[in-house]
Write a protein that holds these residues in place. Structure first.
Motif, PDB file in Angstrom:
ATOM      1  N   ALA A  87      38.220  31.206  31.899  1.00  0.00           N
ATOM      2  CA  ALA A  87      38.395  31.557  30.493  1.00  0.00           C
ATOM      3  C   ALA A  87      37.929  32.994  30.230  1.00  0.00           C
ATOM      4  O   ALA A  87      38.594  33.754  29.510  1.00  0.00           O
ATOM      5  CB  ALA A  87      37.631  30.581  29.599  1.00  0.00           C
ATOM      6  N   MET A  88      36.805  33.379  30.822  1.00  0.00           N
ATOM      7  CA  MET A  88      36.311  34.741  30.641  1.00  0.00           C
ATOM      8  C   MET A  88      37.262  35.737  31.298  1.00  0.00           C
ATOM      9  O   MET A  88      37.525  36.803  30.742  1.00  0.00           O
ATOM     10  CB  MET A  88      34.898  34.894  31.202  1.00  0.00           C
ATOM     11  N   GLU A  89      37.779  35.379  32.461  1.00  0.00           N
ATOM     12  CA  GLU A  89      38.743  36.261  33.125  1.00  0.00           C
ATOM     13  C   GLU A  89      39.967  36.464  32.236  1.00  0.00           C
ATOM     14  O   GLU A  89      40.478  37.580  32.095  1.00  0.00           O
ATOM     15  CB  GLU A  89      39.153  35.686  34.476  1.00  0.00           C
ATOM     16  N   ASN A  90      40.442  35.401  31.611  1.00  0.00           N
ATOM     17  CA  ASN A  90      41.599  35.514  30.710  1.00  0.00           C
ATOM     18  C   ASN A  90      41.284  36.434  29.531  1.00  0.00           C
ATOM     19  O   ASN A  90      42.124  37.245  29.146  1.00  0.00           O
ATOM     20  CB  ASN A  90      42.028  34.137  30.197  1.00  0.00           C
ATOM     21  N   LYS A  91      40.096  36.279  28.966  1.00  0.00           N
ATOM     22  CA  LYS A  91      39.696  37.119  27.830  1.00  0.00           C
ATOM     23  C   LYS A  91      39.577  38.583  28.216  1.00  0.00           C
ATOM     24  O   LYS A  91      39.973  39.462  27.468  1.00  0.00           O
ATOM     25  CB  LYS A  91      38.339  36.663  27.279  1.00  0.00           C
ATOM     26  N   LEU A  92      38.989  38.833  29.380  1.00  0.00           N
ATOM     27  CA  LEU A  92      38.699  40.208  29.779  1.00  0.00           C
ATOM     28  C   LEU A  92      39.884  40.927  30.411  1.00  0.00           C
ATOM     29  O   LEU A  92      40.085  42.118  30.173  1.00  0.00           O
ATOM     30  CB  LEU A  92      37.530  40.239  30.777  1.00  0.00           C
ATOM     31  N   MET A  93      40.619  40.230  31.231  1.00  0.00           N
ATOM     32  CA  MET A  93      41.593  40.915  32.082  1.00  0.00           C
ATOM     33  C   MET A  93      43.014  40.927  31.537  1.00  0.00           C
ATOM     34  O   MET A  93      43.870  41.625  32.064  1.00  0.00           O
ATOM     35  CB  MET A  93      41.564  40.306  33.489  1.00  0.00           C
ATOM     36  N   GLY A  94      43.287  40.155  30.501  1.00  0.00           N
ATOM     37  CA  GLY A  94      44.618  40.188  29.901  1.00  0.00           C
ATOM     38  C   GLY A  94      45.719  39.997  30.926  1.00  0.00           C
ATOM     39  O   GLY A  94      45.756  38.986  31.637  1.00  0.00           O
ATOM     40  N   PRO A  95      46.622  40.980  31.063  1.00  0.00           N
ATOM     41  CA  PRO A  95      47.765  40.815  31.970  1.00  0.00           C
ATOM     42  C   PRO A  95      47.387  40.734  33.453  1.00  0.00           C
ATOM     43  O   PRO A  95      48.196  40.322  34.274  1.00  0.00           O
ATOM     44  CB  PRO A  95      48.618  42.068  31.708  1.00  0.00           C
ATOM     45  N   TYR A  96      46.159  41.115  33.779  1.00  0.00           N
ATOM     46  CA  TYR A  96      45.722  41.076  35.185  1.00  0.00           C
ATOM     47  C   TYR A  96      45.021  39.765  35.541  1.00  0.00           C
ATOM     48  O   TYR A  96      44.659  39.537  36.689  1.00  0.00           O
ATOM     49  CB  TYR A  96      44.790  42.252  35.488  1.00  0.00           C
ATOM     50  N   SER A  97      44.868  38.897  34.567  1.00  0.00           N
ATOM     51  CA  SER A  97      44.185  37.632  34.786  1.00  0.00           C
ATOM     52  C   SER A  97      44.945  36.782  35.803  1.00  0.00           C
ATOM     53  O   SER A  97      46.163  36.716  35.789  1.00  0.00           O
ATOM     54  CB  SER A  97      44.084  36.879  33.455  1.00  0.00           C
ATOM     55  N   GLY A  98      44.165  36.166  36.692  1.00  0.00           N
ATOM     56  CA  GLY A  98      44.754  35.315  37.715  1.00  0.00           C
ATOM     57  C   GLY A  98      45.252  36.076  38.931  1.00  0.00           C
ATOM     58  O   GLY A  98      45.720  35.476  39.887  1.00  0.00           O
ATOM     59  N   GLN A  99      45.161  37.394  38.898  1.00  0.00           N
ATOM     60  CA  GLN A  99      45.672  38.209  40.000  1.00  0.00           C
ATOM     61  C   GLN A  99      44.586  39.042  40.671  1.00  0.00           C
ATOM     62  O   GLN A  99      44.893  39.867  41.528  1.00  0.00           O
ATOM     63  CB  GLN A  99      46.726  39.195  39.484  1.00  0.00           C
ATOM     64  N   LEU A 100      43.345  38.873  40.301  1.00  0.00           N
ATOM     65  CA  LEU A 100      42.294  39.765  40.776  1.00  0.00           C
ATOM     66  C   LEU A 100      42.217  39.849  42.294  1.00  0.00           C
ATOM     67  O   LEU A 100      41.918  40.906  42.843  1.00  0.00           O
ATOM     68  CB  LEU A 100      40.932  39.339  40.215  1.00  0.00           C
ATOM     69  N   ALA A 157      30.687  38.052  36.785  1.00  0.00           N
ATOM     70  CA  ALA A 157      31.428  37.371  37.850  1.00  0.00           C
ATOM     71  C   ALA A 157      32.850  37.930  37.959  1.00  0.00           C
ATOM     72  O   ALA A 157      33.358  38.147  39.062  1.00  0.00           O
ATOM     73  CB  ALA A 157      31.458  35.866  37.597  1.00  0.00           C
ATOM     74  N   VAL A 158      33.481  38.190  36.827  1.00  0.00           N
ATOM     75  CA  VAL A 158      34.819  38.785  36.830  1.00  0.00           C
ATOM     76  C   VAL A 158      34.751  40.185  37.427  1.00  0.00           C
ATOM     77  O   VAL A 158      35.568  40.563  38.278  1.00  0.00           O
ATOM     78  CB  VAL A 158      35.411  38.819  35.400  1.00  0.00           C
ATOM     79  N   TYR A 159      33.767  40.948  36.996  1.00  0.00           N
ATOM     80  CA  TYR A 159      33.554  42.307  37.506  1.00  0.00           C
ATOM     81  C   TYR A 159      33.339  42.286  39.022  1.00  0.00           C
ATOM     82  O   TYR A 159      33.907  43.097  39.753  1.00  0.00           O
ATOM     83  CB  TYR A 159      32.348  42.905  36.777  1.00  0.00           C
ATOM     84  N   ARG A 160      32.560  41.337  39.496  1.00  0.00           N
ATOM     85  CA  ARG A 160      32.285  41.208  40.931  1.00  0.00           C
ATOM     86  C   ARG A 160      33.574  40.916  41.713  1.00  0.00           C
ATOM     87  O   ARG A 160      33.811  41.493  42.784  1.00  0.00           O
ATOM     88  CB  ARG A 160      31.257  40.096  41.149  1.00  0.00           C
TER      89      ARG A 160
END
Length: 180
Positions: A80-93, A129-132
């Motif tokens: 959920a945090m990844e979705n909030k922070l990364m927008g179009p890049y979410s799920g692709q990190l 965690a997303v940043y990491r």
């Protein structure tokens, strides 16, 4: 520098001794000096107690942070945090190509700036965690990154760390205010 709060009392003591020096007896000057020393002792004791309380509050804040960080993150909350922070890049990190990394970091920083005012310390854990994960992807493809992109990424990494440090400073400040 640390004892700058003692300067006014020391100045008052010196002035009192000067003023009483001309028309006073040695016993009166001795009493003025004792009173000045008592004031200095009181100020020093008060300052020492304050430093002790602030130190305890800071240690308690640090211990609370360590205990919170020791708790595992909920994978659903992390997504959920990844979705909030990364927008179009979410799920692709884990699969971002070198060309997308600078913009992904820009998205992370933009979102963090916008949302940080409402974040709890636990939210910061999820953001970290997303940043990491984003940093892990940079490590994987670093050799394929152009230097200009690496510089942009480093600048955004520094900004994220600064935002995080600001939150920590705010937390310590609030904890020490409560200790006063």
């Amino acid at each position: 520098m640390m004892y700058s709060f003692l300067r006014p009392a020391a100045s008052a003591l010196a002035l009192a001794l000067l003023l009483t020096g001309c028309d006073s007896t040695p016993r009166e000057r001795q009493e003025v000096a004792r009173e000045g020393v008592r004031e200095l002792d009181t100020l020093a004791r008060t300052a020492a107690n304050k430093v002790k309380r602030v130190g305890k509050a800071t240690a308690a804040y640090d211990a609370k942070n360590r205990a919170r960080r020791a708790q595992p993150l909920d994978p659903r909350q992390e997504i959920a945090m990844e979705n909030k922070l990364m927008g179009p890049y979410s799920g692709q990190l884990d699969n971002l190509p070198p060309a997308d990394l600078p913009n992904a970091y820009a998205q992370l920083i933009r979102s963090a700036r916008e949302q940080r005012a409402t974040w709890t310390d636990r939210d910061w854990d999820y953001a970290r965690a997303v940043y990491r994960r984003l940093n892990d992807q940079v490590k994987q493809i670093r050799m394929d990154l152009p230097a200009r992109d690496e510089v942009r990424i480093r600048a955004r990494q520094a900004e994220f760390v600064a935002l995080q440090a600001g939150n920590t400073a705010k937390g310590i400040n609030e904890a020490t205010k409560q200790a006063k």
